[in-house]
Design a protein around this motif. Structure first.
Motif, PDB file in Angstrom:
ATOM      1  N   ASP A   1      -7.045   0.706   0.679  1.00 10.59           N
ATOM      2  CA  ASP A   1      -6.857  -0.553   1.392  1.00 10.59           C
ATOM      3  C   ASP A   1      -6.409  -0.353   2.835  1.00 10.59           C
ATOM      4  OD1 ASP A   1      -6.796  -3.555   0.675  1.00 10.59           O
ATOM      5  OD2 ASP A   1      -4.913  -3.301   1.781  1.00 10.59           O
TER       6      ASP A   1
ATOM      7  N   LEU B   1      -9.203   1.521  -4.714  1.00 10.04           N
ATOM      8  CA  LEU B   1      -7.853   1.107  -4.327  1.00 10.04           C
ATOM      9  C   LEU B   1      -7.552   1.373  -2.858  1.00 10.04           C
ATOM     10  CD1 LEU B   1      -5.574   2.084  -7.372  1.00 10.04           C
ATOM     11  CD2 LEU B   1      -6.649  -0.103  -6.831  1.00 10.04           C
TER      12      LEU B   1
ATOM     13  N   ARG C   1      -2.324   2.198  -9.603  1.00  7.89           N
ATOM     14  CA  ARG C   1      -3.100   1.536 -10.665  1.00  7.89           C
ATOM     15  C   ARG C   1      -2.202   1.126 -11.832  1.00  7.89           C
ATOM     16  NH1 ARG C   1      -8.358   1.469 -10.412  1.00  7.89           N
ATOM     17  NH2 ARG C   1      -8.570   3.410  -9.254  1.00  7.89           N
TER      18      ARG C   1
ATOM     19  N   THR D   1     -15.444  -2.713  -0.113  1.00 10.38           N
ATOM     20  CA  THR D   1     -14.123  -2.971   0.457  1.00 10.38           C
ATOM     21  C   THR D   1     -14.130  -2.735   1.965  1.00 10.38           C
ATOM     22  OG1 THR D   1     -13.519  -0.690  -0.095  1.00 10.38           O
ATOM     23  CG2 THR D   1     -12.879  -2.401  -1.654  1.00 10.38           C
TER      24      THR D   1
ATOM     25  N   ARG E   1      -1.929  -1.251  -3.806  1.00  8.63           N
ATOM     26  CA  ARG E   1      -3.113  -0.465  -3.521  1.00  8.63           C
ATOM     27  C   ARG E   1      -2.699   0.819  -2.802  1.00  8.63           C
ATOM     28  NH1 ARG E   1      -7.695  -3.159  -4.530  1.00  8.63           N
ATOM     29  NH2 ARG E   1      -8.935  -2.206  -2.879  1.00  8.63           N
TER      30      ARG E   1
ATOM     31  N   VAL F   1       0.854  -1.192   0.000  1.00 13.11           N
ATOM     32  CA  VAL F   1       0.000   0.000   0.000  1.00 13.11           C
ATOM     33  C   VAL F   1       0.889   1.241   0.000  1.00 13.11           C
ATOM     34  CG1 VAL F   1      -1.990  -1.108   1.064  1.00 13.11           C
ATOM     35  CG2 VAL F   1      -0.261  -0.082   2.535  1.00 13.11           C
TER      36      VAL F   1
END
Length: 279
Positions: free
Chosen positions: A211, A209, A171, A251, A179, A154
């Motif tokens: 996280d 994305l 990305r 998520t 992420r 991350v």
């Protein structure tokens, strides 16, 4: 927000030495944990396996997700110096060694974007692409290894003034194992001192994305790592943004209190719980 079981569950960033003091809290619910010992070079270059063994012993029965803060001191993942990039690759690999030993599933990596970069990359598209290319050169092997280990890397905002830059960087790896992390204090520093958007915009920008979140309060001037409620971050707006991202993308980002004084972790959790924002 009301304090219901659907509220996000708080975890913490701690050192192994802190675990005995917080073990009961970590185990009462499946709270996520980030061990921060392994960002330090003196740990990585010593008998870090003994530290892992101690952590695993203290965390017996822990049901939350386990991660580490990866190494970051003294370098950027987008260094123009190939010899520095070689050192960074080795440090990232050491961090992943620790993840493998611990069974950790996440490692924090610092963003390469700076305030200087924000003010200069915009007029030089080649320089913007170079940040991506250098980051890929540095992290490519780590991403492939993270995929094999089941670890998510991350990328955490540090000086980032544009919330989207590192989202696009993450990305660009086209991997489910790269992420985005948001540090609320870093975002508030950038907002207060460099004219960046407010903290909730960083949360929303991360989108699918998102996280991982470091929860800490600041005055918008420095990286304070204060207990929530001691600074000027508008926590209801931050948690509305978190709830919006979770609802939109299904998520469950890891929410970790990252404080200067680890002894006050539960004080910070109590503030956010009493406000009806988390549990």
């Amino acid at each position: 927000m009301s304090n219901t079981p659907t509220l996000p569950l708080l975890g913490a960033c701690l050192n192994v030495e802190d675990l005995p003091d917080h073990r009961d809290w970590l185990l009462e619910q499946p709270r996520d944990l980030e061990l921060q010992d392994f960002c330090r070079t003196e740990v990585l270059d010593s008998d870090w396996r003994a530290r892992c063994a101690r952590a695993k012993s203290l965390l017996e029965g822990h049901k939350g997700r386990l991660g580490i803060h990866g190494p970051f001191w003294g370098f950027t993942i987008a260094s123009k110096d190939p010899e520095i990039r070689a050192v960074v690759r080795r440090r990232l690999d050491q961090g992943l060694d620790a993840c493998a030993e611990l069974g950790a599933t996440m490692m924090v990596v610092h963003s390469p974007y700076t305030t200087w970069g924000y003010n200069n990359l915009g007029h030089d598209q080649a320089a913007r692409q170079q940040v991506l290319d250098l980051s890929h050169d540095t992290m490519g092997a780590a991403v492939r290894r993270a995929e094999s280990l089941g670890v998510v890397l991350v990328i955490e905002n540090i000086e980032d003034k544009d919330p989207m830059e590192r989202v696009l960087l993450a990305r660009s790896f086209a991997s489910a194992h790269v992420r985005v992390s948001v540090d609320t204090g870093h975002a508030n520093y950038a907002h207060g001192s460099t004219g960046a958007p407010p903290v909730d915009h960083y949360i929303t920008a991360a989108g699918d994305l998102l996280d991982h979140i470091h929860l800490q309060d600041t005055d918008g001037y420095g990286d304070r790592h204060w207990v929530p409620g001691e600074g000027n971050i508008p926590w209801p707006a931050v948690f509305r943004a978190i709830a919006g991202v979770m609802a939109a993308h299904g998520t469950t980002p890891r929410l970790k209190l990252e404080l200067k004084e680890n002894a006050r972790i539960r004080e910070g959790a109590a503030f956010l719980t009493a406000a009806g924002l988390a549990r």
